[in-house]
Design a protein around this motif. Structure first.
Motif, PDB file in Angstrom:
ATOM      1  N   UNK A 175      16.469  -9.714 -51.099  1.00 55.18           N
ATOM      2  CA  UNK A 175      16.365 -10.096 -49.484  1.00 55.18           C
ATOM      3  C   UNK A 175      14.348  -9.206 -49.082  1.00 55.18           C
ATOM      4  N   UNK A 190      13.571  -6.640 -48.001  1.00 59.39           N
ATOM      5  CA  UNK A 190      13.590  -5.409 -48.275  1.00 59.39           C
ATOM      6  C   UNK A 190      13.126  -3.881 -48.833  1.00 59.39           C
ATOM      7  N   UNK A 201       3.284  -8.331 -28.088  1.00 55.78           N
ATOM      8  CA  UNK A 201       3.429  -9.797 -27.318  1.00 55.78           C
ATOM      9  C   UNK A 201       4.615 -10.740 -27.183  1.00 55.78           C
ATOM     10  N   UNK A 202       5.646  -9.365 -26.945  1.00 60.15           N
ATOM     11  CA  UNK A 202       7.094 -10.450 -27.471  1.00 60.15           C
ATOM     12  C   UNK A 202       7.620 -11.088 -28.515  1.00 60.15           C
ATOM     13  N   UNK A 203       7.009 -10.358 -29.590  1.00 53.65           N
ATOM     14  CA  UNK A 203       7.337 -11.331 -30.625  1.00 53.65           C
ATOM     15  C   UNK A 203       8.619  -9.886 -31.464  1.00 53.65           C
ATOM     16  N   UNK A 204      10.009  -9.851 -31.302  1.00 51.62           N
ATOM     17  CA  UNK A 204      10.519  -8.371 -31.389  1.00 51.62           C
ATOM     18  C   UNK A 204      11.531  -9.104 -33.151  1.00 51.62           C
ATOM     19  N   UNK A 205       9.621  -8.498 -33.866  1.00 47.70           N
ATOM     20  CA  UNK A 205      10.307  -8.317 -35.086  1.00 47.70           C
ATOM     21  C   UNK A 205      10.481  -6.824 -35.540  1.00 47.70           C
ATOM     22  N   UNK A 232      11.089  -2.839 -40.397  1.00 51.61           N
ATOM     23  CA  UNK A 232      11.188  -2.928 -41.144  1.00 51.61           C
ATOM     24  C   UNK A 232      10.605  -4.394 -41.570  1.00 51.61           C
ATOM     25  N   UNK A 273      24.474  -3.168 -56.524  1.00 52.99           N
ATOM     26  CA  UNK A 273      24.065  -2.671 -55.142  1.00 52.99           C
ATOM     27  C   UNK A 273      24.946  -1.426 -55.152  1.00 52.99           C
ATOM     28  N   UNK A 294      22.531   2.224 -52.309  1.00 48.33           N
ATOM     29  CA  UNK A 294      23.101   1.261 -51.008  1.00 48.33           C
ATOM     30  C   UNK A 294      23.999   2.003 -50.981  1.00 48.33           C
ATOM     31  N   UNK A 316      24.630   5.750 -50.567  1.00 48.01           N
ATOM     32  CA  UNK A 316      23.176   6.279 -49.315  1.00 48.01           C
ATOM     33  C   UNK A 316      24.613   5.823 -47.896  1.00 48.01           C
ATOM     34  N   UNK A 317      24.649   4.335 -48.013  1.00 46.87           N
ATOM     35  CA  UNK A 317      25.776   3.862 -46.584  1.00 46.87           C
ATOM     36  C   UNK A 317      26.687   4.870 -46.709  1.00 46.87           C
ATOM     37  N   UNK A 347      25.670   8.200 -45.346  1.00 39.51           N
ATOM     38  CA  UNK A 347      25.053   8.168 -43.944  1.00 39.51           C
ATOM     39  C   UNK A 347      26.355   8.171 -42.840  1.00 39.51           C
ATOM     40  N   UNK A 355      17.589   6.181 -45.751  1.00 44.15           N
ATOM     41  CA  UNK A 355      18.379   5.324 -46.385  1.00 44.15           C
ATOM     42  C   UNK A 355      20.003   6.118 -45.589  1.00 44.15           C
TER      43      UNK A 355
END
Lengths: 788, 467
Positions: free
Chosen positions: A52, A54, A116-120, A123, A568, A571, A574-575, A578, A600
């Motif tokens: 993915x 990530x 430029x309004x490219x909302x990347x 991450x 997994x 994560x 960590x989640x 969090x 994380x």
């Protein structure tokens, strides 16, 4: 691709023909470069497609977190950022201790896209920074190799670099680490150095300093540049190749480069005060002396010159002695003799393992094995010697630099696996030269043989089909004497000049060509073998990119008979941290997981992968290797609320904390001598089964890893160590299980509050035989435990 | 002359208003409920109450308004109130939905809150009708004990009244309470009351005057996970290139009894029925059919534990949070999916376009405390207006997405305290000229064109000073 062969004045028709060919060659090489860039980018996307989009591994998480901070708070806040979520209670000045190149680059890209309004998201930008810069790196390789041996070699080298596994391992999508941009910066700096050396243009010299500045911003490996270039300058001087171009290539770099480097907060005055930079200053002095000598030589008559030499040498020696004495005194006054631990381990490979366990404990600081050479640079390892030979035919300033580069980087890669990354571009450049020269020779002789069969005397045919690379280097060589007059040619006039310079060498080359021509069959077969070798390389690289280097290491997969299984757990843990712990809780774990926990889980950690404070790490190591009670006290004094351990015994994940445990003992013992490594070893062997030492079986790490592990299968069989654990039934008195992930890979324990400890203590003192527990809830499990 | 007229007018007005208030208050009095039956379903954490009222007009004037009253504590947790009336005779009955509106009454005893049901046909004197009322209560089951360990089951309190709170006289009433299991710790006895299996019956009670109240407390086991979405932001982005992109950001919490002490994975895995019985293991989201590119992730990456089942009528997404949620534990995640535009976007006869989409949260059996629906209209669309079947707060925003110059209009709708019953359709009307679709491709094309022109120009100009 094809440089014009004959002079313009002689045959005008041929000239137009050649310009057309030249233009086609230019367009062709442009498209080849474009495709190389696309390939370099896309071969690194396996990780996104297979897993993915990530961030990978450990350090990239820190860089990602810094970039997030930068994107959110802006550049000024970033420089002043004091991070209180790590190295508790010391904290860390991020702005002053981080190489900002990577984060500034990604932050700039993000800012540009957003304006430029490219909302990347930040991450996404971070994930794709490395593949983008590897495309840039392959283009830089093209430029560098083109300067050395012509367009053909440049394209070959660029194609090789685009997919060299060593570089892929550090620049797959998601591997957001300093090396991702630093390799580009490294190659580009070298290119500009060579370019300056070939043209003698101050413009390129300035660019070179700026590229060097970018490299300093990006990676600690910039010391490689600032040592390699002086070495090359010295080599040129010693071999009598001193010229004004060399001076222009070097002197501005040292002055401007050092000034610029000192602007980077993490380097600062180190740029003039540590030994890593002294070589460049020494050579700076030498080059001035040499330049002065050449100047004097030009003014004086030979006789007077001799007198002057004797005078200068006697005075110079005295001055040199004084300077050296001052230098030595300066160096000796600094505690580490002016060398940082990592650099010292470069000079003496055994230094780190002897003195600094924290450096030795990192796998990427270990010397590589032979298979890792084959894995990381594959067939290039065989092509490199050929390339070196090709660099000597003929030896120019540029090709001598390549030879020096490959020689030093081979040495460094032998010291540290991590520096294989520096070797990779050198190997690609030399292999590119070797391959393209070989192709030239083989295709040349095929053409010669074919045309030779029809008409024996026709030498011109062979001549016109002679190698592009060779002609160009010849051109460069012949160019040199006449270049001093007109040092700054425009693009067009320079091309013309090269064509002119060709003329005197053609005759000699024709002779050489005839000698070099191989039999038709052997050249065809060799050509096929070379193609086969290249194909093998491509197959290997694609395999390495797809299988070996794409795993993000925070999510693991295994293929079994019932399909793909995803682990997994990291994560998950960590989640959980969090969302379900207080925002100011402190989490203690081994330093490997520090960056990930802050990024994380957003929780404060005690130590992290920026191993700047050995004592602090040793404290955590000591706590992990101490019995429960002592460990609790250490952790409690650090205000720790949760302890996180990684445990692979249930699913067979080998790089867990039990396997890293001896390093904790060593690092802890290095600072706190009551921790002794032999206490944890039975007859020098590290084991956790029933033969293990009582110290081992009672230390915190063992207990936290194997707490209630036996209840999973009834035996307590550890799948990593392939053995049954030694102590199966025990209970924790000062810690309680707070969370364990689905596959048990991460276990989080909570420190019990101090009240319990006091009660347990009084009870224990009252009657030690009655096995009272602090919490009555455990009595159910206690009944079952025969061990207790 | 003038003064007496004004005085007369004033008098008339006072008289009129007096009469009106008498009428109103008399409308309370001349109705009576001849039979009331209440069924309270406590099986999940959303309390469903079905109320069947047989209303009789005992007064002389016809009326079309029937009042429902709620104690203030319940009114705060009231998610929705619906009223239905049966029409037709015998077998051919159809249910007709009636308008229900919150009402303020000045002389409400003990801050009781009112809802008015507007009957379709006024109830004439002496007539009677049967109204079915359904209302849902959220956050009405209080965990007691408030903290439980992993192996304990979740016990909750439910407070209500044995008698139906009503502004009318109720001749006969009964209440049936359904508990999720037979495990009931205690319940307040208001004779006649008894318990059989999972049902507790209060009543029948006869002849209770208006505003009778008799508090009851039921303490019972409810192990269904209390899935509460504290905040949900749904963003629906319309692209006229044929896609509807939906992004939903959840903050999920288990609102049941808080987890205390250890979480033991070995117990949880080996004895799942005994351990963590009330934990939230998975959620089911019902998505529209023909859904594509579904993703389920959180701020640190993809969450691999989800399954998507699609058929022609609906799609079901089964999602597991990263970790099982125990009481008080939280998780955040994002679900996103694409939908074919032609299923949801239509054109009206007057050349306006409208989006027809569901309002509420697609997760089953969850309460949403605060929902924000954002409809991102394509760049260049004008005159947006939203039609929602229930009251919501609305405002407009502007969002800049891929290569936008003027920005996209966003219709933002906010609502608090939602239950799955709110999953009805809403419409957003707007006008849009298709030519705007070409703005961005043209912009890109011209940018590239200029770039190439600049390249060509640069290559053909020799800028060097010396030749």
């Amino acid at each position: 691709m094809a440089a014009p062969e004959t002079s313009t004045a002689a045959v005008p028709t041929l000239y137009t023909n050649n310009t057309l060919r030249n233009a086609f060659g230019g367009v062709l090489s442009f498209f080849i470069l474009l495709l190389i860039g696309v390939m370099a980018f896309s071969i690194r996307l396996f990780s996104v497609i297979k897993y993915e989009s990530v961030i990978h591994e450990f350090d990239p998480y820190f860089n990602y977190r810094v970039t997030q901070f930068l994107a959110k708070n802006g550049i000024y806040e970033f420089w002043n950022w004091f991070d209180d979520r790590t190295w508790y209670p010391l904290g860390r000045v991020i702005g002053g201790t981080v190489y900002p190149g990577l984060t500034l680059t990604a932050g700039t890209i993000w800012w540009l896209l957003n304006s430029l309004n490219i909302p990347l998201s930040v991450e996404t930008v971070c994930v794709f920074t490395a593949p983008i810069f590897s495309a840039f790196a392959s283009w830089a390789t093209y430029l560098l190799t083109k300067e050395v041996k012509g367009t053909g070699a440049g394209l070959t080298a660029a194609a090789l670099l685009a997919m060299v596994p060593s570089y892929i391992s550090r620049s797959v999508a998601g591997s957001y680490d300093n090396e991702a941009v630093a390799i580009f910066a490294l190659i580009f700096t070298f290119y500009l150095y060579i370019k300056t050396l070939n043209t003698g243009s101050l413009f390129y010299a300035t660019l070179n300093s700026i590229a060097y500045f970018y490299m300093v911003c990006s990676w600690g490996g910039y010391t490689f540049i600032i040592n390699l270039i002086p070495m090359h300058v010295l080599l040129c001087i010693v071999t009598g190749r001193f010229s004004s171009r060399l001076y222009i290539a070097y002197a501005p770099l040292v002055v401007l480069g050092t000034l610029l480097a000192a602007l980077v907060p993490v380097v600062g005055f180190n740029a003039v005060m540590t030994s890593e930079h002294f070589a460049s200053f020494l050579v700076f002095i030498i080059i001035h002396v040499v330049a002065f000598v050449y100047y004097i030589k030009g003014i004086l008559s030979p006789k007077m010159f001799k007198v002057a030499v004797t005078l200068v040498v006697s005075v110079g020696l005295a001055v040199c002695c004084a300077v050296i004495a001052v230098l030595i005194a300066l160096v000796a006054s600094s505690p580490t003799k002016g060398w940082s631990g990592r650099s010292l381990s470069l000079l003496d490979p055994t230094y780190a393992s002897k003195y600094i366990p924290i450096i030795a404990s990192v796998s990427e600081h270990q010397p590589p094995t032979w298979p890792s050479y084959f894995m990381d640079i594959n067939v290039l390892a065989f092509l490199v010697p050929a390339g070196i030979i090709a660099c000597f035919l003929p030896l120019s300033d540029a090709s001598s630099f390549v030879v020096l580069y490959i020689a030093t980087s081979v040495y460094f890669s032998g010291v540290m696996v991590r520096l294989m990354l520096v070797l990779a571009p050198a190997a690609c450049i030399t292999s590119g030269i070797a391959l393209s020269q070989a192709f030239d020779v083989f295709t040349g002789s095929i053409k010669f043989q074919l045309t030779g069969a029809s008409s024996n005397t026709e030498v011109d045919a062979a001549e016109t089909s002679s190698s592009t690379a060779e002609s160009q280097t010849d051109a460069v060589k012949t160019e040199k004497p006449e270049e001093t007059a007109k040092n700054r040619p425009s693009r067009k006039s320079k091309k013309k000049k090269r064509e002119h310079g060709e003329k005197p060498s053609t005759k000699a080359k024709a002779e050489k060509k005839r000698l070099l021509a191989l039999p038709l069959e052997s050249s065809v077969i060799s050509l096929l073998l070379l193609v086969l070798l290249g194909a093998f390389y491509v197959v290997h690289c694609v395999w390495a990119a797809a299988e070996a280097y794409s795993a993000p290491s925070i999510v693991l997969t295994s293929r079994s008979h019932d399909g793909l299984h995803v682990f997994d757990d990291f994560r998950e843990a960590y989640a959980w941290l969090r969302h379900n712990t207080d925002v100011d809780d402190k989490v203690a774990s081994w330093w490997d997981y520090g960056y990930q926990t802050t990024a994380m889980a957003n929780r404060t950690v005690i130590v992290d992968n920026n191993t700047w404070n050995n004592t602090h790490i040793a404290t955590v190591g000591t706590a992990m290797s101490s019995p429960e009670r002592a460990a609790w006290e250490i952790f409690h004094s650090l205000d720790v609320k949760y302890v996180l351990v990684v445990f692979g015994g249930l699913v067979g994940y080998p790089s867990d904390d039990i396997n890293k445990f001896l390093w904790m003992v060593r690092i802890g013992g290095g600072v706190f001598p009551h921790i002794k490594e032999p206490d944890y070893l039975r007859d020098g062997q590290y084991r956790i089964d029933s033969q293990a030492t009582p110290t081992m079986l009672n230390c915190l790490m063992y207990k936290l890893s194997y707490y209630r592990f036996v209840e999973t299968d009834g035996k307590g069989f550890d799948r990593v160590r392939q053995t049954e654990i030694g102590k199966k039934y025990f209970k924790l008195t000062h810690f309680e299980e707070a969370f364990t992930t689905h596959h048990w890979m991460v276990r989080i324990y909570k420190l019990k509050p101090p009240k319990n400890r006091i009660r347990g203590k009084t009870k224990k003192s009252k009657s030690k035989t009655s096995s009272t527990t602090s919490s009555p809830k455990r009595s159910g499990t206690k009944k079952k435990n025969p061990w207790q | 002359m003038e003064a007496p007229i004004r005085a007369r007018e004033a008098l008339g007005f006072i008289l009129f208003s007096l009469l009106f208030s008498i009428c109103r208050s008399s409308s309370l009095n001349h109705l009576l409920i001849s039979n009331a039956e209440r069924r309270i379903d406590l099986s999940s954490h959303i309390v469903k109450v079905f109320l069947t009222l047989k209303v009789e007009n005992a007064g002389s004037t016809p009326t079309s308004e029937v009042l429902l009253s709620f104690p203030p504590t319940q009114a705060d947790h009231l998610a929705t109130v619906e009223a239905l009336v049966t029409k037709g005779k015998r077998k051919k009955t159809t249910l007709v939905r009636l308008d229900v509106k919150p009402t303020e009454l000045p002389d409400a005893p003990n801050d009781a809150k009112y809802f008015t049901i507007y009957l379709a046909n006024p109830l004439k004197s002496g007539e009677s009708t049967t109204i079915e009322v359904l209302y849902l209560l959220t956050h009405s089951q209080e965990p007691f004990p408030a903290e439980i360990a992993q192996s304990e089951s979740q016990l909750v309190y439910y407070r209500d009244s044995a008698l139906i709170l009503s502004p009318y006289h109720i001749k006969q009433q009964a209440t049936f309470i359904k508990t999720p299991s037979t495990k009931v710790e205690s319940f307040t006895r208001v004779e006649p009351s008894n318990r059989a299996g999972t049902e507790i019956k209060y009543g029948p009670y006869e002849d209770h005057p208006p505003y009778s109240f008799s508090p009851i407390l039921i303490h019972f086991e409810n192990n269904s996970p209390f899935a509460v979405v504290e905040e949900l932001v749904r963003e629906v982005e319309i692209s006229h290139w044929g896609n509807l992109q939906v992004t939903e950001q959840y903050t999920l919490v288990h609102a049941g009894a808080r987890h205390k002490g250890v979480f033991s994975r070995v117990d949880y895995q080996s004895r799942p029925t005994l351990n963590g019985a009330s934990s939230l293991r998975y959620l089911l989201a019902r998505l529209p059919p023909r859904v594509h590119s579904v993703y389920y992730r959180d701020e640190i990456g993809n969450i691999s534990s989800s399954h998507l089942r699609t058929d022609s009528r609906k799609s079901e997404l089964e999602i597991e949070p990263r970790y099982p949620l125990f009481g008080g534990w939280k998780a955040t995640f994002v679900i996103g999916y694409g939908l074919p535009l032609q299923d949801f976007l239509f054109e009206t006869s007057d050349d306006r376009r409208y989006l027809n989409f569901t309002f509420g949260c697609p997760l089953l059996e969850t309460v949403v405390d605060k929902l924000t629906v954002k409809v991102v209209l394509p760049e260049g669309s004008k005159d947006p207006s939203a039609v929602v079947p229930f009251p919501v707060e609305q405002h407009l925003e502007t969002k800049y997405s891929y290569l936008d110059v003027v920005g996209r209009t966003v219709v933002v709708m906010e609502k608090k305290n939602l239950v799955p019953a709110h999953n009805s359709h809403f419409q957003v009307y707007y006008t849009f000229k298709p030519i705007f679709m070409l703005a961005e491709p043209l912009m890109l094309a011209s940018a590239f064109f200029l770039f190439f022109v600049a390249c060509v120009a640069y290559l053909h100009i020799d800028l060097s000073i010396r030749k």
